[in-house]
Design an enzyme around this catalytic site. Structure first.
Site, short mmCIF file in Angstrom:
data_model
loop_
_atom_site.label_atom_id
_atom_site.label_comp_id
_atom_site.label_asym_id
_atom_site.label_seq_id
_atom_site.Cartn_x
_atom_site.Cartn_y
_atom_site.Cartn_z
N THR A 10 6.27 47.91 68.24
CA THR A 10 6.90 47.03 67.26
C THR A 10 7.43 45.79 67.96
O THR A 10 7.73 45.82 69.16
CB THR A 10 8.07 47.73 66.52
OG1 THR A 10 8.58 46.84 65.53
CG2 THR A 10 9.21 48.09 67.47
N SER B 9 -1.17 66.17 66.07
CA SER B 9 0.04 65.36 65.89
C SER B 9 1.27 66.09 66.42
O SER B 9 1.50 67.27 66.09
CB SER B 9 0.18 65.07 64.38
OG SER B 9 1.37 64.39 64.11
N ARG C 270 22.43 57.46 51.09
CA ARG C 270 22.52 56.38 52.08
C ARG C 270 23.32 55.20 51.56
O ARG C 270 23.00 54.66 50.50
CB ARG C 270 21.13 55.91 52.49
CG ARG C 270 20.45 56.91 53.37
CD ARG C 270 18.99 56.62 53.58
NE ARG C 270 18.38 57.84 54.11
CZ ARG C 270 17.48 57.88 55.07
NH1 ARG C 270 17.02 56.79 55.59
NH2 ARG C 270 17.02 59.03 55.51
N LYS D 210 12.20 45.77 67.45
CA LYS D 210 13.28 46.49 68.11
C LYS D 210 13.62 45.74 69.41
O LYS D 210 14.22 44.68 69.34
CB LYS D 210 12.93 47.97 68.23
CG LYS D 210 12.95 48.60 66.81
CD LYS D 210 12.48 50.01 66.66
CE LYS D 210 12.47 50.39 65.17
NZ LYS D 210 11.81 51.66 64.90
N SER E 30 12.89 58.71 69.18
CA SER E 30 14.05 57.86 68.93
C SER E 30 15.33 58.61 68.59
O SER E 30 16.41 58.09 68.79
CB SER E 30 13.74 56.88 67.81
OG SER E 30 13.61 57.57 66.59
N THR F 168 15.86 62.57 58.52
CA THR F 168 15.55 61.88 59.78
C THR F 168 15.66 62.85 60.95
O THR F 168 14.88 62.79 61.89
CB THR F 168 16.49 60.67 59.97
OG1 THR F 168 16.43 59.87 58.79
CG2 THR F 168 16.08 59.81 61.14
N HIS G 76 9.86 52.69 70.79
CA HIS G 76 11.19 52.74 71.42
C HIS G 76 11.13 52.57 72.92
O HIS G 76 12.06 52.95 73.64
CB HIS G 76 11.90 54.04 71.03
CG HIS G 76 12.21 54.08 69.57
ND1 HIS G 76 13.31 53.47 69.02
CD2 HIS G 76 11.51 54.59 68.54
CE1 HIS G 76 13.30 53.61 67.71
NE2 HIS G 76 12.21 54.30 67.39
C1 LIG Z 1 10.91 51.96 63.70
C2 LIG Z 1 9.70 52.82 64.03
C3 LIG Z 1 8.42 52.46 63.59
C4 LIG Z 1 8.20 51.34 62.62
O1 LIG Z 1 8.32 50.09 63.22
P1 LIG Z 1 8.82 48.85 62.30
O2 LIG Z 1 8.35 47.66 63.04
O3 LIG Z 1 10.29 48.97 62.17
O4 LIG Z 1 8.13 49.01 60.97
C5 LIG Z 1 7.34 53.19 64.06
N1 LIG Z 1 7.51 54.24 64.89
C6 LIG Z 1 8.73 54.63 65.30
C7 LIG Z 1 8.86 55.81 66.21
C8 LIG Z 1 9.87 53.96 64.86
O5 LIG Z 1 11.07 54.38 65.21
#
Ligand SMILES: *Cc1c(COP(=O)(O)O)cnc(C)c1O
Length: 403
Positions: free
Chosen positions: A244, A136, A21, A247, A188, A362, A216
């Protein structure tokens, strides 16, 4: 043991696979989103960012910036402690009330990130509930997988979005064991959306709790930005809604929302919550202003979806291998790690377009991609420039056209 050699060998392995990366150093500029400056050893270049998770540009919205300034001037930089020891600021309490209102739940609890919210909540549930079994989705985010793993609760993985498989596993488990179904709304990397209603149907049938990651989707779906669970009218059926603030909300931090009892349980037993300092109050103030703004401006969400659809159509018309979904995420398939990285490098160096390559782990090997996230602020002209640049890079690297 030669430690230095060990570290270097591990890194060489990543490099040989083309998935080492490299971070792209940028400076974002208020009121110029999605434009930015790219810093290189040779100097700086103007670029257009096409891979931001600041999905709606709220990180630079005047309402958010003003709220943060105001809070910093009012109460300073840091929180000064954990929530329990002098760090429980008024701004945290107001933000939690706002989040509960957003999701129509009784309560919400803040964490320093979405990652910690997932990790701590799942770890606590799996560890403290006697005999709990966690079901899960196979494509769950790393933060959920690690939370489940560290809980040491038995885990059953169901095939991605496969409700019949989930039901099979639930039916086979002991009827009286506590159960939790953990899944996401918008995934995502592929941008596909889970069947929340059907998952709730089977979860309820087997008396299982549900844990939904709306990272997301929060801010972007539902009449008020309450996520896909709001859009689908399912919020009240979910035990834990997680999200979150980093985002679409554009700031930082994470949370879970749910009933008073469930949230009080995590507040009281969740170690990643208890033993970590509270987020800076100004961060909470900014997130709250952003959520309130997004609640009242559905036209931002409509414009967001329109932009994603317009870009998909332009990519398809140009025969580029876009993965078509009904979300705001627009992945374009490359299928091999080093060429994915190379495509991204060429876009940045020759076209001033920034799209980070997405490689294993990923996404699965063979599905390496450029993940494009159009925002309400990307223009038609920027889209046309993007499509032309992708065509040039695809031709140069002899990449596969159409999906
Ligand atoms: C980015 C992400 C998280 C983590 O959230 P952050 O606030 O960035 O730590 C959790 N779940 C998914 C699906 C994500 O893409």
């Amino acid at each position: 043991m030669n430690y230095a050699q060990f570290f270097e060998d591990k890194i060489s392995g990543l490099k040989a696979e083309g998935r080492y990366r490299v971070f792209t150093e940028i400076m974002r500029h208020v009121s110029h989103f999605p434009e930015a400056t790219h810093y290189t050893p040779q100097g700086t270049n103007d670029i257009v960012v096409w891979c931001s998770n600041d999905y709606l540009g709220m990180g630079q919205h005047p309402v958010v910036i003003a709220a943060m300034h105001e809070a910093i001037d009012a109460c300073g930089a840091g929180a000064g402690g954990t929530r329990n020891i002098s760090g429980n600021n008024r701004y945290h309490v107001l933000l939690e009330q706002e989040l509960a209102s957003l999701h129509g739940t009784e309560a919400a609890l803040l964490f320093t990130s979405g990652y910690t919210a997932n990790m701590t909540t799942l770890m606590t549930l799996g560890a403290v509930l006697p005999g709990c079994i966690i079901f899960s989705d196979s494509q769950n985010h790393n933060s959920m997988i690690e939370g489940i793993r560290h809980s040491r609760a038995p885990r059953q993985v169901f095939r991605h979005n496969d409700v019949a498989h989930l039901e099979e596993l639930l039916a086979a488990a002991p009827a009286n064991a506590p159960k939790l179904v953990a899944f996401e709304s918008v995934y995502s990397m592929d941008g596909d959306i889970s069947p929340i209603e059907k998952i709730c149907d089977v979860a309820e049938k087997y008396n299982a709790m549900t844990f939904l990651d709306e990272v997301h989707a929060v801010g972007m779906y539902g009449r008020h930005g309450g996520g896909v669970s709001e859009r689908d009218g399912q919020s009240a059926r979910i035990t834990f809604i997680q999200g979150t603030l980093a985002k679409a909300i554009g700031v930082h931090g994470g949370y879970v929302a749910g009933t008073k009892a469930a949230i009080d349980f995590i507040r009281s037993f969740g170690q990643g919550f208890i033993f970590s300092s509270a987020m800076p109050p100004a961060v909470a103030a900014g997130a709250r202003a952003s959520i309130r703004h997004l609640k009242e401006h559905n036209e931002i969400r409509e414009r967001h979806q329109e932009r994603a659809e317009t870009l998909r159509q332009k990519l398809r018309a140009a025969d580029l291998p876009v993965i078509v979904t009904d979300s705001h995420i627009v992945p374009v398939l490359v299928g091999e790690a080093s060429r994915c990285k190379r495509a991204s490098d060429l876009l940045l160096e020759e076209h001033g377009i920034y799209i980070q390559p997405i490689n294993y782990p990923t996404v699965p090997r063979g599905s390496e991609r450029l993940r494009i996230t159009p925002t309400p602020l990307h223009t038609d002209a920027q889209m046309d420039a993007l499509v032309a640049a992708l065509q040039a890079v695809w031709a140069k690297l002899n990449l596969k056209m159409s999906a």
